[in-house]
Write an enzyme that holds these catalytic residues in place. Structure first.
Site, short mmCIF file in Angstrom:
data_model
loop_
_atom_site.label_atom_id
_atom_site.label_comp_id
_atom_site.label_asym_id
_atom_site.label_seq_id
_atom_site.Cartn_x
_atom_site.Cartn_y
_atom_site.Cartn_z
N LYS A 1 0.85 -1.20 0.00
CA LYS A 1 0.00 0.00 0.00
C LYS A 1 0.88 1.24 0.00
O LYS A 1 0.66 2.17 -0.78
CB LYS A 1 -0.87 0.01 1.25
CG LYS A 1 -1.55 1.34 1.54
CD LYS A 1 -2.44 1.30 2.77
CE LYS A 1 -1.72 1.57 4.03
NZ LYS A 1 -1.39 2.96 4.36
N ASN A 2 1.90 1.25 0.85
CA ASN A 2 2.68 2.48 1.03
C ASN A 2 3.71 2.72 -0.07
O ASN A 2 4.33 3.78 -0.10
CB ASN A 2 3.32 2.49 2.42
CG ASN A 2 2.27 2.69 3.50
OD1 ASN A 2 1.11 3.01 3.20
ND2 ASN A 2 2.65 2.47 4.74
N CYS B 1 -5.39 12.67 13.23
CA CYS B 1 -5.14 11.25 12.99
C CYS B 1 -5.04 10.55 14.35
O CYS B 1 -4.52 11.10 15.32
CB CYS B 1 -3.82 11.14 12.22
SG CYS B 1 -3.23 9.48 12.07
N ARG C 1 0.65 14.68 13.13
CA ARG C 1 1.13 14.37 11.78
C ARG C 1 1.42 15.67 11.00
O ARG C 1 0.72 16.00 10.06
CB ARG C 1 0.09 13.54 11.02
CG ARG C 1 -0.37 12.28 11.69
CD ARG C 1 0.64 11.17 11.72
NE ARG C 1 1.01 10.65 10.43
CZ ARG C 1 0.37 9.67 9.79
NH1 ARG C 1 -0.73 9.18 10.30
NH2 ARG C 1 0.80 9.23 8.62
N ASP D 1 4.57 0.64 11.99
CA ASP D 1 3.30 0.09 11.50
C ASP D 1 3.06 -1.34 11.97
O ASP D 1 1.99 -1.89 11.70
CB ASP D 1 3.25 0.13 9.96
CG ASP D 1 3.19 1.55 9.46
OD1 ASP D 1 3.44 1.77 8.26
OD2 ASP D 1 2.91 2.46 10.27
N ARG E 1 -8.81 -0.48 4.81
CA ARG E 1 -8.05 0.58 4.14
C ARG E 1 -6.67 0.08 3.73
O ARG E 1 -6.11 0.54 2.75
CB ARG E 1 -7.87 1.77 5.10
CG ARG E 1 -9.13 2.52 5.42
CD ARG E 1 -8.81 3.78 6.18
NE ARG E 1 -7.68 4.47 5.57
CZ ARG E 1 -7.02 5.46 6.15
NH1 ARG E 1 -7.38 5.86 7.36
NH2 ARG E 1 -6.02 6.06 5.56
#
Ligand code: EPZ
Length: 433
Positions: free
Chosen positions: A22-23, A117, A122, A308, A400
């Site tokens: 995803k990233n 967030c 952030r 993460d 997500r």
């Protein structure tokens, strides 16, 4: 607003394939704005965040179509839009990655400032500092960054912040510098594999970049970029999550289609916690036959243990034979999962940027609520190990960033099913496929 219903206690086994990252996919999709020819992306995972960014790009005149074989075709069909709509962009912070490419290719950009967030503060000051150094005129107006630059000019930019490099900040500045006049040197650049992947994608478009994977990236601006066909790297965070699922259930599972070198610190920590780790060329097998050894984990910028998977580690360590400390040097407030894990019987206490995890004999199933993407993964892992039934509510957070995690865990033998909102209060009800 669906949920997962999990019956804990199954030891995972078998093999599952990791999806694309995803990233890596998100900044690469944003950078397709820079291409003057069509772009074909392979391995882009089917995720809510990818769908959101595709909609943002479509409104920016970039068609983003999924082909029958699952690839993503990106092509600019209208180069005039420069404003990303708040209603869409606010769904996903990484929409901010369109700022650098828009500015470089269309000389204008109006992009919503990312909002709050759950994982903590952030800021985007380093993004703006880097783009300003390239000659952009940036103003904040009504919650938007209003940027313009008739021609960006190469510069020397330091992007390191007090909490280390910025991943998407490096992506924004790198994506802008490739079309700037002259040479740009970024020091304090992020070295995450996802940034290397973005850089390799830009080079495939014709960009001239050296130093990818180091903290000093040098870019020689070019006049135009072409098109390309590119496969994004496997998702190291999803892979680590699946490997931790094997460990927490005291099973033995293999994750295939990954790049082991992207997981070095994670695999070392798993070994330290007593798991058996076998590394093959493109797969890793983790086997655990008992509770983990207590292990202190510090989440840090790459190549450290990724922030993460800090929450997922905490779920595993909640069953250790002793006390562990989990520290997050990237997001010191990324501990929304502590309270929910404690509701399942864990014994975790916040101590500033750390949490002290006193291992317990067992977790007991119950209803918990996801708050952010990786916290929800931690709750799923805890549910896999907890005695009885666990319902994880609000799993749209999970969708997500994980491509059908329920299906993958089911393939490994987990008893997990997706239930719709109306039946997720724990009573019986039809399963939403
Ligand atoms: C990226 O977010 C990832 N998201 C995050 O993954 C990941 O947790 C994070 O990097 C750290 O690895 C994407 O790649 C889409 P940062 P990003 O800028 O780029 C501070 C997930 O779960 N900072 O590297 O937003 C910041 O406060 C997500 O997939 C500034 O001070 O993170 C933090 O402490 C969550 N000023 C540190 O740097 C800035 O201008 C690292 O943040 C930017 C960041």
């Amino acid at each position: 607003m669906g949920s997962f219903r999990i019956i804990g206690g199954m030891r995972l086994s078998g093999t599952v394939r990791a999806s694309g990252s995803k990233n890596a996919a998100l900044p690469i999709m944003a950078a397709s704005i820079l291409a003057s020819e069509p772009v074909r992306l392979e391995g882009v995972p089917r995720l809510a965040d990818v769908d959101t960014l595709a909609l943002v790009l479509q409104e920016l005149g970039v068609a983003a179509e999924r082909t029958p074989d699952g690839n993503l075709l990106m092509e600019t069909i209208d180069p005039t839009p420069v404003r990303a709509r708040y209603g869409l962009a606010r769904r996903m912070r990484a929409s901010f990655c369109v700022l650098g490419p828009l500015l470089a290719r269309r000389a204008r950009a109006i992009v919503p400032l990312p909002g709050g967030c759950n994982i903590g503060d952030r800021p985007v000051d380093l993004h703006l500092k880097g783009l300003a150094a390239l000659g952009a005129d940036l103003r904040i107006e009504h919650g938007y960054v209003v940027a313009k630059a008739d021609r960006l000019t190469g510069a020397t930019i330091h992007l390191g912040g007090r909490r280390g490099p910025t991943v998407t900040g490096t992506a924004n500045v790198l994506s802008a510098a490739v079309l700037a006049e002259g040479t740009t040197t970024i020091t304090g650049a992020a070295v995450e594999p996802e940034i290397v992947d973005l850089g390799n994608f830009l080079r495939a478009l014709g960009a001239r970049i050296d130093g990818l994977g180091t903290h000093t990236i040098r870019i020689h601006g070019v006049g135009e970029l072409g098109g390309t066909s590119y496969r994004v790297i496997p998702d190291r965070i999803e892979a680590a999550t699946l490997l931790l699922a094997a460990a927490i259930t005291r099973g033995s599972a293999t994750v295939a289609g990954l790049i082991p070198a992207h997981l070095t610190e994670v695999l070392a920590a798993l070994r330290a916690a007593g798991a058996e780790v076998e590394v093959q060329a493109e797969s890793v097998t983790v086997t655990a036959d008992g509770p983990p050894r207590p292990t202190d984990i510090t989440a840090a910028p790459y190549p450290g243990v990724p922030t993460d998977i800090q929450a997922q580690w905490m779920a595993l360590l909640s069953l250790a034979r002793g006390r562990s400390t989990v520290t997050d040097r990237v997001f010191p407030n990324r501990f929304m999962h502590v309270a929910e894990l404690n509701r399942l019987g864990a014994c975790i206490q916040r101590r500033g940027a750390s949490a002290v995890v006193s291992g317990v004999e067992r977790l007991s199933g119950g209803s918990v609520t996801a708050s952010d993407l990786r916290a929800s993964a931690a709750l799923v892992l805890a549910g896999l190990a907890a005695a009885g039934q666990t319902i994880v509510h609000r799993i749209h957070h999970l969708d997500r960033g994980y491509e059908r995690l329920d299906r993958k865990l089911g393939q490994l033998g987990a008893e997990i099913e997706r239930v719709s909102a109306k039946t997720s209060c724990g009573n019986t009800g039809s399963l939403v496929q």
